[in-house]
Write a protein that holds these residues in place. Structure first.
Motif, PDB file in Angstrom:
ATOM      1  N   GLY A  12      -5.665   2.881  -8.875  1.00 38.03           N
ATOM      2  CA  GLY A  12      -5.902   4.167  -9.502  1.00 38.03           C
ATOM      3  C   GLY A  12      -6.770   4.037 -10.729  1.00 38.03           C
ATOM      4  O   GLY A  12      -7.664   4.863 -10.968  1.00 38.03           O
ATOM      5  N   ALA A  13      -6.541   2.999 -11.520  1.00 35.83           N
ATOM      6  CA  ALA A  13      -7.327   2.817 -12.741  1.00 35.83           C
ATOM      7  C   ALA A  13      -8.792   2.624 -12.411  1.00 35.83           C
ATOM      8  O   ALA A  13      -9.674   3.212 -13.055  1.00 35.83           O
ATOM      9  N   MET A  14      -9.058   1.819 -11.396  1.00 38.64           N
ATOM     10  CA  MET A  14     -10.457   1.575 -11.037  1.00 38.64           C
ATOM     11  C   MET A  14     -11.105   2.839 -10.483  1.00 38.64           C
ATOM     12  O   MET A  14     -12.266   3.139 -10.746  1.00 38.64           O
ATOM     13  N   TYR A  15     -10.325   3.579  -9.724  1.00 39.86           N
ATOM     14  CA  TYR A  15     -10.822   4.836  -9.169  1.00 39.86           C
ATOM     15  C   TYR A  15     -11.159   5.810 -10.300  1.00 39.86           C
ATOM     16  O   TYR A  15     -12.224   6.410 -10.337  1.00 39.86           O
ATOM     17  N   LEU A  16     -10.233   5.875 -11.238  1.00 39.10           N
ATOM     18  CA  LEU A  16     -10.436   6.768 -12.379  1.00 39.10           C
ATOM     19  C   LEU A  16     -11.638   6.317 -13.190  1.00 39.10           C
ATOM     20  O   LEU A  16     -12.476   7.128 -13.613  1.00 39.10           O
ATOM     21  N   LEU A  17     -11.739   5.024 -13.387  1.00 40.99           N
ATOM     22  CA  LEU A  17     -12.839   4.479 -14.174  1.00 40.99           C
ATOM     23  C   LEU A  17     -14.172   4.864 -13.550  1.00 40.99           C
ATOM     24  O   LEU A  17     -15.115   5.259 -14.236  1.00 40.99           O
ATOM     25  N   ALA A  18     -14.246   4.735 -12.228  1.00 39.21           N
ATOM     26  CA  ALA A  18     -15.508   5.047 -11.559  1.00 39.21           C
ATOM     27  C   ALA A  18     -15.827   6.528 -11.684  1.00 39.21           C
ATOM     28  O   ALA A  18     -16.925   6.904 -12.088  1.00 39.21           O
ATOM     29  N   PHE A  19     -14.880   7.404 -11.360  1.00 38.55           N
ATOM     30  CA  PHE A  19     -15.233   8.813 -11.248  1.00 38.55           C
ATOM     31  C   PHE A  19     -15.124   9.548 -12.567  1.00 38.55           C
ATOM     32  O   PHE A  19     -15.748  10.587 -12.745  1.00 38.55           O
ATOM     33  N   GLN A  20     -14.392   8.982 -13.502  1.00 34.96           N
ATOM     34  CA  GLN A  20     -14.386   9.587 -14.821  1.00 34.96           C
ATOM     35  C   GLN A  20     -15.816   9.618 -15.355  1.00 34.96           C
ATOM     36  O   GLN A  20     -16.217  10.572 -16.009  1.00 34.96           O
ATOM     37  N   ASN A  21     -16.583   8.580 -15.052  1.00 35.38           N
ATOM     38  CA  ASN A  21     -17.984   8.558 -15.477  1.00 35.38           C
ATOM     39  C   ASN A  21     -18.738   9.744 -14.928  1.00 35.38           C
ATOM     40  O   ASN A  21     -19.577  10.321 -15.600  1.00 35.38           O
ATOM     41  N   VAL A  22     -18.458  10.084 -13.684  1.00 36.23           N
ATOM     42  CA  VAL A  22     -19.237  11.146 -13.052  1.00 36.23           C
ATOM     43  C   VAL A  22     -18.965  12.473 -13.735  1.00 36.23           C
ATOM     44  O   VAL A  22     -19.865  13.130 -14.245  1.00 36.23           O
ATOM     45  N   TYR A  23     -17.680  12.870 -13.777  1.00 35.64           N
ATOM     46  CA  TYR A  23     -17.471  14.220 -14.285  1.00 35.64           C
ATOM     47  C   TYR A  23     -17.562  14.305 -15.796  1.00 35.64           C
ATOM     48  O   TYR A  23     -18.059  15.290 -16.330  1.00 35.64           O
TER      49      TYR A  23
END
Lengths: 474, 482
Positions: free
Chosen positions: A314-325
């Protein structure tokens, strides 16, 4: 291909200096798009294998790069957001040559960070991403940028120098022949030394992440940057701390990370809640976003430090997509500033005249506060789910931050986009031309991966399993 | 029976060529313009470098080991030649403005270079001392040569403190001789092992006096106080020379004496450790508060002395290599930065840091070059300063000086602040009129700056180009000729 992907933006950045003024935007856009295209090709080909040659044989420094799993996901997001930033900068900033060139130069640094599989190489890229960021702030910043700049530089470099010492220590005490990650893992450092070295390494990562109490540079950095939000997009991508801890910290310091787990998780949870609390009081959109980002990074840290598979994924997923939005939100703040001349959160009534801008921004905010169906939810939910199994109370504290996020985001959104338009306010134009793309593409990505997360999970999951299994499971 | 010393010209050749330049400048100064002399000297420096290249791996010695053209000497000698050539190139453009444009300047400079090379090539304490005195005396003159009160004051200060330093050094040499009965590095190193306790006490005293004497020359705190005044008061091209070539030579001497002769002597390392720590703190902290760029560079030179001295604390195999790499890089980046100051300053007092605001929009190439130099001085990759700092940290760290490495890392943060402030100011837009010398950019200076910037970039990306030569530990373990 991987080398081309890493260094193409830098070449483009240099080429931009020699390009005639009227072609610069096209060249920059082309280079950024090409980089993203290369990244997608690498993805289709199943990632780039480890490539390793000696760089400075006398020192045992190697040039080892690979793009797979988490690093590929993050590199793709970086390339994607760089393209978006270039698209926006080309139209928004007057005479954008220098800015575009800095964006591209920074992209190389960031891609390099994600690709590096050698600690010294990692450090080199780590610092390289810093120089363009500083230049952006210096050239395009607001009047008080000098303070922000010195603060930013002092914090980040303070951390990275301690990290450098740790790097030297890891190789020396472990007795590894090179700095390549694979070698270092085979020659582990044990005992108290490992804890000390981990602390040195953490110093750099906690600054970058950022984690309380090393976060103070972040709000000023964003506040003093150019209004357009382009430097902020690159700045949010700069949060490589979570990635660094995951890729290098956990494999190199397994015992220490287990030993320090409760303390670090506690700090992370505190960061998440504290930042959300402060974000609530902000009246400047940029500072608000900065603290929101900080709060999300607290969750990322919570996930990584918990050493739990679900949480780390989850952390890696969040890290990746937090950048996008978050990146797109910074750009939308730039658009808002362009229209009403302010980044204050109490502008009022923008929605009535700029419906599309308001709608897009709201959707992006939903992604940010983890509304199900958008990318943020997948990440935050997994983090909380996983870390709950490790430390329920700490997770409960961190979980409060998601409630706080809804509060600060919606309050600020409401006072800016709804409410009454002040008398005598200028007429606000709606989205035009590429602006649709600039907000639309990230939103589409956030939506897509919020609904259909398996392509990203397929990348992240095996990598996380690999790292954690080497650690001895949960 | 009279014994004829073994005089071989080959190992002497690099020094003799430079000396020939000095003599030529003295004699031909009556008939040739200064520019011609400078060009002759530049060519001779090149020839000297070639002769050094020819001596690589030869291990030639002369005067019974009193002069050694081993690889260590050649590596350090090349840094010296690079710094000297850069000084001469800058002086082509700025000597006239600085009112030092006469043949004596070249002559003194070349004499000084002769001295520095003698130190690097020295095989015993007397050769080293002779080189040091030749270097120092000509440097005193160089610092005073400009016809101004400031230069005279700084030159006098330099002379008085330098003379004290030399006196202490000579006394130290005497004590070391008294303890070991030898002046030769190899002889001293051999005899430090089996000494009686009284002799050990004398040896420690001698080593500490030597350390103090060298500390004056390289500007280790608390013996650094002359540095900012002299570097600021002297003409900028001379400051460039003093802060690069003279410092390289003094470190070469320190490496020879402490890394070679006194390697196994007790006591000095712990004192040097404290001096290094003090230098790191004082140099970096003081540089933070300098409003004048040239003076800031002077304190930065002090701060870098601290980093350089860390290499002496490593084992010679690692520390020597680190020192050789760092010295060349330090020479390139400091010389390029000061060359830009020399070209752009309005007066020899340098320029204030706030004057740099907006330089990028007036002299884009110079501003970028200066930013690169400052980034390298601050130790940011991909510039060579990073590997220099890295090697210095590594050398000290691996020899057990962990807390000193941590302190150095903390001190570096202060360094980053004062290097980044001017670097970033240059890129900030500015509407006030320019404060630079209007005819600042000239071919020779630009070439020097380009040389420095290209050098630190290439050596940063491919450190092996230079470090590969220096990395062989065997070079540095035979410093004392064993």
């Amino acid at each position: 291909m991987i080398h081309l992907m890493i260094f193409l933006p830098l070449l483009g950045s240099l080429a931009l200096l020699a390009t005639p003024r009227r072609w610069r935007e096209e060249v920059a856009g082309f280079v950024a798009a090409l980089t993203l295209g290369l990244g997608l090709l690498i993805w289709r080909g199943g990632g780039a294998e480890l490539f390793s040659v000696n760089w400075v044989p006398a020192l045992g420094v190697t040039y080892s790069v690979a793009l797979d799993g988490v690093s590929l996901a993050l590199a793709l997001v970086t390339a994607f957001m760089s393209l978006v930033a270039v698209l926006y900068a080309a139209r928004r900033i007057e005479n954008p040559g220098t800015m575009l060139s800095l964006v591209l130069a920074m992209e190389t640094g960031l891609l390099g960070i994600f690709a590096a599989r050698d600690l010294v190489l990692f450090y080199v890229f780590f610092e390289d991403a810093l120089l363009p960021a500083l230049m952006m702030l210096a050239i395009y910043g607001k009047p008080n940028r000098m303070r922000a700049l010195v603060q930013f530089a002092a914090y980040t470099l303070f951390g990275s120098l301690l990290m450098l010492l740790s790097i030297i220590g890891v190789k020396y005490y472990g007795g590894s022949p090179t700095f390549a990650l694979a070698d270092l893992v085979n020659y582990p450092v044990t005992g108290v030394t490992q804890t000390w070295l981990y602390l040195g390494f953490l110093a750099a990562m906690a600054v970058k992440l950022p984690m309380w109490p090393l976060h103070a540079w972040l709000p000023d950095f964003h506040e003093q940057n150019h209004d357009s939000g382009v430097p902020d997009v690159m700045g949010t991508l700069y949060k490589v701390g979570g990635y660094g801890i995951f890729t290098f910290g956990l494999p190199l310091f397994p015992d220490a990370s287990e030993q320090l787990r409760p303390i670090l998780m506690g700090l992370a949870a505190f960061t998440a809640l504290y930042a959300a609390w402060i974000a609530f009081r902000q009246t400047d959109w940029k500072r608000l976003l900065a603290y929101a980002g900080l709060s999300h990074m607290g969750l990322v840290a919570l996930g990584v430090f918990s050493l739990n598979e679900t949480a780390t994924i989850g952390a890696m997923y969040l890290l990746a997509f937090q950048n996008v939005y978050t990146g797109a939100l910074f750009l939308s703040v730039g658009m808002l500033q362009e229209r009403v001349g302010s980044v204050h959160t109490r502008v009022g009534g923008v929605m009535t005249q700029a419906g599309a801008l308001g709608g897009m921004t709201m959707a992006l905010w939903f992604a940010s506060i983890a509304v199900p169906g958008l990318a943020g939810f997948v990440g935050e939910f997994s983090v909380l789910l996983g870390s709950y199994q490790v430390q329920p109370w700490i997770t409960f504290v961190a979980g409060l931050s998601t409630i706080a996020a809804a509060a600060y985001a919606l309050t600020a959104y409401q006072t800016t986009f709804w409410q009454g338009r002040p008398l005598g306010g200028v007429r606000v134009a709606d989205l035009r031309h590429t602006e649709w793309l600039v907000l639309g593409l990230p939103l589409a990505v956030a939506l897509f991966f919020g609904v259909y997360s398996s392509p990203a999970l397929r990348l992240i999951q095996p990598a996380v399993r690999g790292v954690l299994s080497a650690l001895g499971g949960q | 029976m009279l014994q004829i010393p073994d005089v071989y010209l080959a190992p002497l050749l690099p020094i003799l060529i430079v000396l020939a330049g000095a003599v030529a400048s003295t004699v031909l100064g009556f008939s040739l313009p200064r520019r011609a002399l400078t060009i002759i000297n530049l060519v001779l420096l090149g020839v000297s470098a070639v002769s050094m290249g020819a001596l690589w791996n030869s291990g030639a010695t002369a005067f019974g080991g009193g002069l050694r053209a081993d690889n260590a000497a050649i590596l350090l000698g090349i840094s010296i030649l690079v710094g000297s050539a850069m000084t001469l190139l800058v002086s082509l453009d700025t000597a006239f403005r600085a009112r030092v444009s006469f043949p004596e300047f070249d002559a003194m400079l070349m004499y000084s270079v002769t001295g520095t090379l003698l130190i690097a090539f020295s095989g015993d304490l007397i050769t080293m001392l002779i080189g040091l005195e030749i270097m120092s005396l000509s440097s005193y003159v160089l610092a005073t040569l400009q016809d101004s009160r400031r230069a005279e004051e700084s030159g006098l200060k330099y002379f008085l403190l330098g003379a004290v330093g030399s006196a202490i050094l000579i006394y130290g040499i005497a004590l070391v001789y008294g303890a070991t009965g030898s002046l030769n590095y190899a002889g001293i190193a051999e005899r430090t092992a089996g000494l009686t306790p009284q002799n050990v006490a004398i040896l420690v005293g001698g080593a500490l006096l030597l350390l103090a004497g060298f500390a004056f020359k390289v500007a280790l705190a608390p013996f650094h106080q002359w540095t900012p005044d002299v570097y600021t008061g002297a003409p900028t091209s001379v400051s460039l020379f003093l802060s690069t070539v003279v410092k390289v030579a003094a470190f070469a001497g320190m490496l020879r004496v402490f890394g070679g002769a006194l390697q196994n002597a007790p006591g000095w390392a712990s004192v040097l450790q404290i001096l290094t720590a003090a230098t790191l703190i004082i140099g970096n902290a003081a540089a933070l508060f300098q409003p004048n760029f040239k003076r800031m560079m002077a304190y930065s030179a002090v701060a870098h002395t601290g980093f350089l001295a860390m290499t002496l604390l490593g084992v010679p195999g690692l520390g020597g290599a680190a020192l050789a790499y760092y010295l060349l890089v330090y020479t390139l980046m400091t010389a390029a930065a000061l060359a830009i100051v020399a070209a752009l300053q309005r007066t020899e007092a340098g320029m204030s840091i706030s004057d740099l605001r907006g330089l990028y929009y007036r002299h884009p190439a110079y501003a970028v070059a200066l930013a690169v130099c400052l980034a390298s001085l601050a130790g940011l990759p991909p510039f060579a300063g990073f590997f220099g700092k890295y090697l210095a940290f590594q050398a000290a760290f691996q020899n057990g000086y962990v807390w000193l490495s941590v302190l150095a890392a903390l001190a570096s943060v202060a360094a980053l602040v004062y290097y980044l402030r001017p670097a970033m100011l240059m890129f900030m837009p500015d509407r006030t009129p320019a404060r630079e010398y209007p005819h600042g950019e000239r071919a020779a200076t630009t070439f020097t700056v380009a040389l420095g910037v290209v050098g630190i970039t290439v050596l940063g990306i491919l450190p092996n180009l230079w470090y590969g030569w220096a990395a062989n530990p065997a070079i540095w373990e035979t410093l004392a000729g064993r």
